[in-house]
Structures are given as structure tokens and as C-alpha cells.
Scaffold this active site. Sequence first.
Site, PDB file in Angstrom:
ATOM      1  CG  ASP A   8      -1.878   1.205   1.249  1.00 36.27           C
ATOM      2  OD1 ASP A   8      -2.444   1.548   0.188  1.00 36.27           O
ATOM      3  OD2 ASP A   8      -2.052   1.838   2.316  1.00 36.27           O
ATOM      4  CB  SER A   9       0.230   4.767  -0.731  1.00 34.92           C
ATOM      5  OG  SER A   9      -0.938   4.986   0.046  1.00 34.92           O
ATOM      6  CE1 TYR A  40       1.937   5.271  -4.044  1.00 34.67           C
ATOM      7  CE2 TYR A  40       0.579   3.371  -4.558  1.00 34.67           C
ATOM      8  CZ  TYR A  40       1.816   3.914  -4.284  1.00 34.67           C
ATOM      9  OH  TYR A  40       2.917   3.098  -4.256  1.00 34.67           O
ATOM     10  N   GLY A  41      -3.600   8.969  -4.191  1.00 37.28           N
ATOM     11  CA  GLY A  41      -4.860   9.545  -4.676  1.00 37.28           C
ATOM     12  C   GLY A  41      -4.697  10.863  -5.401  1.00 37.28           C
ATOM     13  CB  CYS A  72      -3.301   0.433  -2.594  1.00 34.37           C
ATOM     14  SG  CYS A  72      -3.399   2.137  -3.162  1.00 34.37           S
ATOM     15  CG  ASN A  73      -9.804   0.614  -2.759  1.00 33.17           C
ATOM     16  OD1 ASN A  73     -10.772  -0.001  -3.166  1.00 33.17           O
ATOM     17  ND2 ASN A  73      -9.409   0.541  -1.500  1.00 33.17           N
ATOM     18  CD  GLU A 150      -0.242   6.712   6.405  1.00 34.28           C
ATOM     19  OE1 GLU A 150       0.692   6.596   7.201  1.00 34.28           O
ATOM     20  OE2 GLU A 150      -0.549   5.830   5.577  1.00 34.28           O
ATOM     21  CB  CYS A 186      -9.495   4.763   0.403  1.00 40.81           C
ATOM     22  SG  CYS A 186      -7.846   5.152   1.053  1.00 40.81           S
ATOM     23  CB  THR A 187      -6.827  -0.133   2.063  1.00 44.48           C
ATOM     24  OG1 THR A 187      -5.712   0.632   1.565  1.00 44.48           O
ATOM     25  CG2 THR A 187      -7.290  -1.126   1.013  1.00 44.48           C
ATOM     26  CG  HIS A 188      -5.011   5.040   4.229  1.00 46.03           C
ATOM     27  ND1 HIS A 188      -4.461   4.549   3.079  1.00 46.03           N
ATOM     28  CD2 HIS A 188      -3.964   5.486   4.984  1.00 46.03           C
ATOM     29  CE1 HIS A 188      -3.135   4.702   3.120  1.00 46.03           C
ATOM     30  NE2 HIS A 188      -2.811   5.266   4.271  1.00 46.03           N
TER      31      HIS A 188
HETATM   32  N1  DGL Z   1      -4.749   3.265   0.680  1.00 39.34           N
HETATM   33  C1  DGL Z   1      -4.849   3.745  -0.642  1.00 39.34           C
HETATM   34  C2  DGL Z   1      -6.147   3.333  -1.315  1.00 39.34           C
HETATM   35  O1  DGL Z   1      -6.712   2.329  -0.953  1.00 39.34           O
HETATM   36  C3  DGL Z   1      -4.437   5.117  -1.054  1.00 39.34           C
HETATM   37  C4  DGL Z   1      -4.099   6.216  -0.163  1.00 39.34           C
HETATM   38  C5  DGL Z   1      -3.298   7.285  -0.919  1.00 39.34           C
HETATM   39  O2  DGL Z   1      -2.073   7.133  -0.951  1.00 39.34           O
HETATM   40  O3  DGL Z   1      -3.897   8.212  -1.482  1.00 39.34           O
HETATM   41  O4  DGL Z   1      -6.601   3.943  -2.232  1.00 39.34           O
END
Ligand code: DGL
Length: 265
Positions: A8-9, A40-41, A72-73, A150, A186-188
Amino acid sequence: MGHALIFDSGVGGLSVVTEIRKRLPALRMTYVADDMFRPYGEKTEAQLKTRLPRLLWELTETIRPDIIVMACNTASTTALSEIRAAVDIPVIGVVPAIKPAAKISKTKTIAVLGTPGTVKRQYVDSLIQDFASDCDVVLKGSVNLVDLAEKKLSGEAVDLNAVKTEIAPMFAGRRGASIDAVVLACTHFPLLKDELKASVTQSVQWIDSGAAIAKRVEEVMAGIKTLRPVQLGPESALLIGPDTSPARIKTFHDFGFTRVVGLLA
Ligand code: DGL
């Protein structure tokens, strides 16, 4: 037993790790957080398509896992086929839980809460067309929630007002008031589920893909005939970047990764 590389990011993939550990307690996992390139978004499709296949190839050659879980989506909805083409092991991606949300919704109004990148992707449009054509779908992208997750997992208190402010526009007006299911795309975001629940008054089901990914990991692992040799010893988390505060390291320990290595690229 087998060995999975969870990618993941940042800490988001830990929400997936929890589900995988429940289902496959003996599976060995190595976690990689691409902290340096987060969020990543906010990256373009081209940036992710350039970085990820190469990075995952390098990690696969070094770590030698049996499978990769792109937890990570944003990465999954953007670069899954490119990553698959770059490595010679199965790659499991996250599919935003639009299908189960559309099924569960009584009002037929659902929301997809992801990163700004994910909610713009063609992949998400196709899922909506295929599985939620009978629903009104509200799309909401947020990088602030990624940052709050985070911070939470680095030991900081989460400002509930910040969560409320972030998601209030999604529930605004008559359309918003009808939402009865929210896809955590989003996995976060499952890491903020308590705060999200506390931030809305209407009755909403929050649906993520963690359990579905764990099931898929079990299926794919069962189909692998020859597992690669694994080094025994502590499970590792590799953090690409300088974010190795003691509180963050403790979080990875709490999720079972007792060896945490900061890779300063
Ligand atoms: N956890 C990531 C996701 O599922 C992305 C978070 C990010 O870096 O923007 O999309």
C-alpha cells in the site's frame, strides 16, 4: 503456509492484513508501505503506471513472495494490469465494494468514498454500470482522510470535526440524506470507521473489501502448487521513506510485523 507481499502507499493495507490474518493465520506476510510517494490519490494515472510495475517487480525479485496483494484501491483501479504484466506471480487487487453496497441498499442511494484518483477511474464507472445501475451513486474523493488515518496510526488523536467536515458534503441535500450505504473505497478508511460512524447521524452501513480480499487470497493460495521457500523469523514491514517514528513502528508491531525496516530511497 505461503508468503504474501502486502503493498500500500502507507498504513491502509493494515486494514486488509487484519482480515487476512483472521482467515489465514499461518500465512506469512511481508508489508511494504510506499510512504515516499503517498498520497497515491493525488498522483496521475501515468505516474502510478510508471512507478508501480517496476517497483513491484523489484520487490518481488527481492522478497520472493508467492503472491502480491495490492492492498490499495488507487493502485488497483489504476495499474493492476500493468503490475500483473511485470511480475510472474499472482497479483490480487482491491475491488471497491460497489456490488455488495448496491445489494444492501434499501434507498438505492449509495456513496463511494475513495481517494480523488479512485473515484475518477474508468474502473469505478464500469463497476457502477455493471453492479449499481439501479442506484444513484454519490462519489466523494478525499486525501484528508488518508492523512488522518496515517496520523491516527502514528499515535495522534483524530480530530472528529475534521472527519465531519470532510464527509458532510457527501450527506448534504436530499440526495445525501438518502444514502444508506457507503463504500469505503480506500484501504485507509476502515481504520477510521469509528470516527466515520461518530460523524454522521443518519443510519448508514460502511462497507469495505477487506474480508473479500482475504477470501480471494485463500482461494489463490490454495491453487499454488509449489510454494517458494520462506525465511523463518520475524515478519517484516518495509517502509519506503523516512517515516519511522517510534509510534508508527509500534503500530506495525501491533499488526504482527515485529521487524520494521525504513528504506530511504
Ligand atoms: N490506501 C490507498 C487506497 O486504498 C491510497 C491512499 C493514498 O495514498 O492516497 O486507495
